[in-house]
Design an enzyme around this catalytic site. Structure first.
Site: not given
Length: 287
Positions: A20, A145
């Site tokens: 990401k 996350d």
């Protein structure tokens, strides 16, 4: 990760754990328990770790490819699999093979993405039947996350990173530089000089290209390799910024050939690569 999309995921599949990028990252406050309140947009890209799974005749979780210096019992992939067993009462086991392509301490979410793929894959392969929302909640106990990788959509995230408002992002290619530095997240968030009072915005107010990374100044000061990579990248793309708590820095380009042209000028002292943004996580539709 390119080519024909996989429509049937099995024990024989190669399971992706994509990186990401944080298209911005603002620290907007801090909770009494010390957790930082964040606002960010997560964008998945087509560079990924890969996992393979094999069923076992016992209930053991075995990581066949341990990372040097990381005890297997504390590896997030093993923790994720055991957490799923405990949450569902599953007595099946698995051997996990992990091929790393994403750097540790790079701000690309590699370890969190690996853990999320374990949750998604084994929930499917073991047929434990948890919903994606239930898997997100499990993932949050592993790390802030992990839920976004389970969630599977490019999204505006708030809180400690677990409250999502999905966003549509334009097609974009990214030049990512990977400095020779391992940046511990705790060292950045724990720095007294970290700015923690950026004004919050509503998700609908954010426009692509807005914002900055509040962690960038601290990481650049503590890790000269990050500062050097960012300084060079800004000569190619003034909008360049760091992702996560570092070390990787990136810049977006509307056309892939522009990102590749910038990469062609990369000094020999720096390491970089080009990746395309994804519309969604490759496992976004798995049940």
């Amino acid at each position: 990760m390119e080519g024909t999309p996989v429509t049937r995921w099995t024990w024989d599949s190669s399971w992706p754990a994509p990186a990401k990028l944080n298209l911005f990252l603002h620290v907007v406050g801090r909770r009494p328990d010390g957790y930082h309140l964040l606002q960010t947009v997560f964008r998945f890209i087509d560079r990924a770790d890969t996992l393979h799974f094999a069923p076992r005749q016992d209930s053991h979780i075995v990581l066949a490819t341990p990372i040097p210096g990381v005890p297997a019992d504390s590896d997030l992939t093993v923790c994720a699999a055991r957490l799923l067993q405990q949450a569902t009462g599953c007595r099946q086991g698995a051997t996990i093979h992990l091929t790393k392509h994403l750097p540790m301490g790079g701000g690309l979410g590699g370890g969190s993405s690996d853990a999320a793929t374990v949750l998604l894959a084994l929930n499917h392969l073991w047929q434990t039947g948890l919903s994606r929302t239930e898997l997100e909640r499990l993932g949050l106990t592993l790390g802030a996350d992990v839920p976004v990788f389970v969630h599977g959509r490019n999204t505006f995230a708030e809180g400690i990173g677990e409250a999502f408002t999905d966003v549509d992002l334009p097609a974009e290619s990214y030049l990512v530089l990977q400095p020779e530095a391992h940046v511990p997240t705790a060292a950045i968030f724990g720095a007294p000089e970290l700015k923690r009072d950026t004004p919050a915005i509503r998700p609908g107010e954010w426009q692509h290209g807005d914002g900055h990374n509040d962690l960038e100044t601290v990481a650049s000061a503590k890790f000269p390799a990050v500062a050097a990579a960012l300084a060079w990248l800004k000569t190619q793309a003034p909008q360049a910024m760091m992702t996560g708590s570092g070390a990787c820095v990136f810049a977006g380009f509307a056309e892939r050939r522009a990102a590749e042209a910038a990469l062609a000028h990369l000094p020999a002292s720096l390491r970089g690569w080009v990746a395309d943004g994804l519309a969604e996580h490759p496992l976004a539709k798995i049940q």
